[in-house]
Design a protein around this motif. Structure first.
Motif, PDB file in Angstrom:
ATOM      1  N   ARG A   1       7.376  11.073   0.449  1.00  0.00           N
ATOM      2  CA  ARG A   1       7.626   9.642   0.225  1.00  0.00           C
ATOM      3  C   ARG A   1       9.115   9.357   0.077  1.00  0.00           C
ATOM      4  O   ARG A   1       9.616   8.345   0.581  1.00  0.00           O
ATOM      5  CB  ARG A   1       6.861   9.137  -0.999  1.00  0.00           C
TER       6      ARG A   1
ATOM      7  N   TYR B   1       5.836   9.889   6.850  1.00  0.00           N
ATOM      8  CA  TYR B   1       4.704   9.062   6.448  1.00  0.00           C
ATOM      9  C   TYR B   1       3.395   9.835   6.637  1.00  0.00           C
ATOM     10  O   TYR B   1       2.545   9.871   5.745  1.00  0.00           O
ATOM     11  CB  TYR B   1       4.673   7.760   7.262  1.00  0.00           C
TER      12      TYR B   1
ATOM     13  N   HIS C   1      10.519   9.661   3.495  1.00  0.00           N
ATOM     14  CA  HIS C   1      10.131   8.480   4.256  1.00  0.00           C
ATOM     15  C   HIS C   1      11.099   7.330   3.987  1.00  0.00           C
ATOM     16  O   HIS C   1      11.587   6.685   4.925  1.00  0.00           O
ATOM     17  CB  HIS C   1       8.690   8.073   3.904  1.00  0.00           C
TER      18      HIS C   1
ATOM     19  N   GLY D   1       2.954  12.573   4.087  1.00  0.00           N
ATOM     20  CA  GLY D   1       2.530  12.018   2.799  1.00  0.00           C
ATOM     21  C   GLY D   1       1.068  11.616   2.810  1.00  0.00           C
ATOM     22  O   GLY D   1       0.326  11.879   1.862  1.00  0.00           O
TER      23      GLY D   1
ATOM     24  N   TYR E   1       3.818  15.421  -1.962  1.00  0.00           N
ATOM     25  CA  TYR E   1       3.660  14.004  -1.637  1.00  0.00           C
ATOM     26  C   TYR E   1       4.927  13.226  -1.976  1.00  0.00           C
ATOM     27  O   TYR E   1       5.417  12.428  -1.161  1.00  0.00           O
ATOM     28  CB  TYR E   1       2.458  13.417  -2.385  1.00  0.00           C
TER      29      TYR E   1
ATOM     30  N   SER F   1       1.317   2.311  -0.351  1.00  0.00           N
ATOM     31  CA  SER F   1       0.738   3.649  -0.415  1.00  0.00           C
ATOM     32  C   SER F   1       0.381   4.069  -1.845  1.00  0.00           C
ATOM     33  O   SER F   1      -0.384   5.010  -2.041  1.00  0.00           O
ATOM     34  CB  SER F   1       1.693   4.680   0.198  1.00  0.00           C
TER      35      SER F   1
ATOM     36  N   ALA G   1       5.917   7.882  -8.661  1.00  0.00           N
ATOM     37  CA  ALA G   1       5.538   7.124  -7.463  1.00  0.00           C
ATOM     38  C   ALA G   1       5.528   5.623  -7.732  1.00  0.00           C
ATOM     39  O   ALA G   1       5.850   4.829  -6.839  1.00  0.00           O
ATOM     40  CB  ALA G   1       4.174   7.588  -6.949  1.00  0.00           C
TER      41      ALA G   1
ATOM     42  N   TYR H   1      -2.692   6.808  -3.678  1.00  0.00           N
ATOM     43  CA  TYR H   1      -2.133   8.011  -4.305  1.00  0.00           C
ATOM     44  C   TYR H   1      -2.579   8.127  -5.760  1.00  0.00           C
ATOM     45  O   TYR H   1      -3.074   9.177  -6.184  1.00  0.00           O
ATOM     46  CB  TYR H   1      -0.603   8.005  -4.218  1.00  0.00           C
TER      47      TYR H   1
ATOM     48  N   ASN I   1      -1.845  13.292   0.616  1.00  0.00           N
ATOM     49  CA  ASN I   1      -2.658  12.462  -0.264  1.00  0.00           C
ATOM     50  C   ASN I   1      -4.143  12.686  -0.008  1.00  0.00           C
ATOM     51  O   ASN I   1      -4.944  12.766  -0.945  1.00  0.00           O
ATOM     52  CB  ASN I   1      -2.284  10.991  -0.058  1.00  0.00           C
TER      53      ASN I   1
ATOM     54  N   ASN J   1       6.317  -0.549   1.808  1.00  0.00           N
ATOM     55  CA  ASN J   1       5.438   0.552   2.198  1.00  0.00           C
ATOM     56  C   ASN J   1       5.136   1.447   0.995  1.00  0.00           C
ATOM     57  O   ASN J   1       4.014   1.940   0.854  1.00  0.00           O
ATOM     58  CB  ASN J   1       6.060   1.351   3.337  1.00  0.00           C
ATOM     59  N   ALA J   2       6.119   1.655   0.132  1.00  0.00           N
ATOM     60  CA  ALA J   2       5.896   2.481  -1.059  1.00  0.00           C
ATOM     61  C   ALA J   2       4.851   1.840  -1.973  1.00  0.00           C
ATOM     62  O   ALA J   2       3.997   2.533  -2.542  1.00  0.00           O
ATOM     63  CB  ALA J   2       7.214   2.699  -1.808  1.00  0.00           C
TER      64      ALA J   2
END
Length: 128
Positions: free
Chosen positions: A88, A107, A91, A110, A84, A56, A11, A60, A114, A52-53
């Protein structure tokens, strides 16, 4: 080490993979953040997916570590972590492809996954 811990690394690297696509072909490395303003279309959306990653990621990472440290099943957390990551990745791909409704669904998937990870010790969620 459970997959859930490895998923934190995955992630964390995901935004870097996304930005590599967004900035592919860019020659301006002296001001790399400024060059994002010149992106358009799919590459601009990839830049937004990259942001956005990153946004988030903290929740997470904390969720996985907290769940495992408070007694959640490592197998369950690992399964949820894989789900998850799938959400992602979907997404990001849907963001780049400009599929806004599906992107929002990914989204949400995910986010809810989470939340399930975070709550798994308290709710005694155990799939296996």
């Amino acid at each position: 080490m459970p997959f859930a811990y490895w998923s934190i690394l995955i992630a964390a690297l995901l935004p870097l993979i996304i930005i590599a696509y967004a900035k592919a072909g860019s020659r301006d490395n002296s001001a790399p953040r400024d060059s994002a303003e010149n992106l358009s279309g799919a590459k601009r959306r990839a830049y937004a997916a990259h942001q956005n990653a990153f946004e988030s990621f903290p929740f997470y990472a904390v969720s996985v570590i907290a769940a495992l440290n408070f007694g959640a099943s490592a197998t369950t957390v690992s399964a949820l972590a894989a789900l998850y990551l799938a959400f992602r990745i979907a997404h990001a791909l849907l963001y780049i492809a400009d599929k806004s409704s599906l992107r929002s669904a990914a989204y949400s998937g995910g986010l809810f996954t989470n939340i399930a990870i975070f709550l798994s010790p308290a709710l005694k969620i155990n799939f296996f």
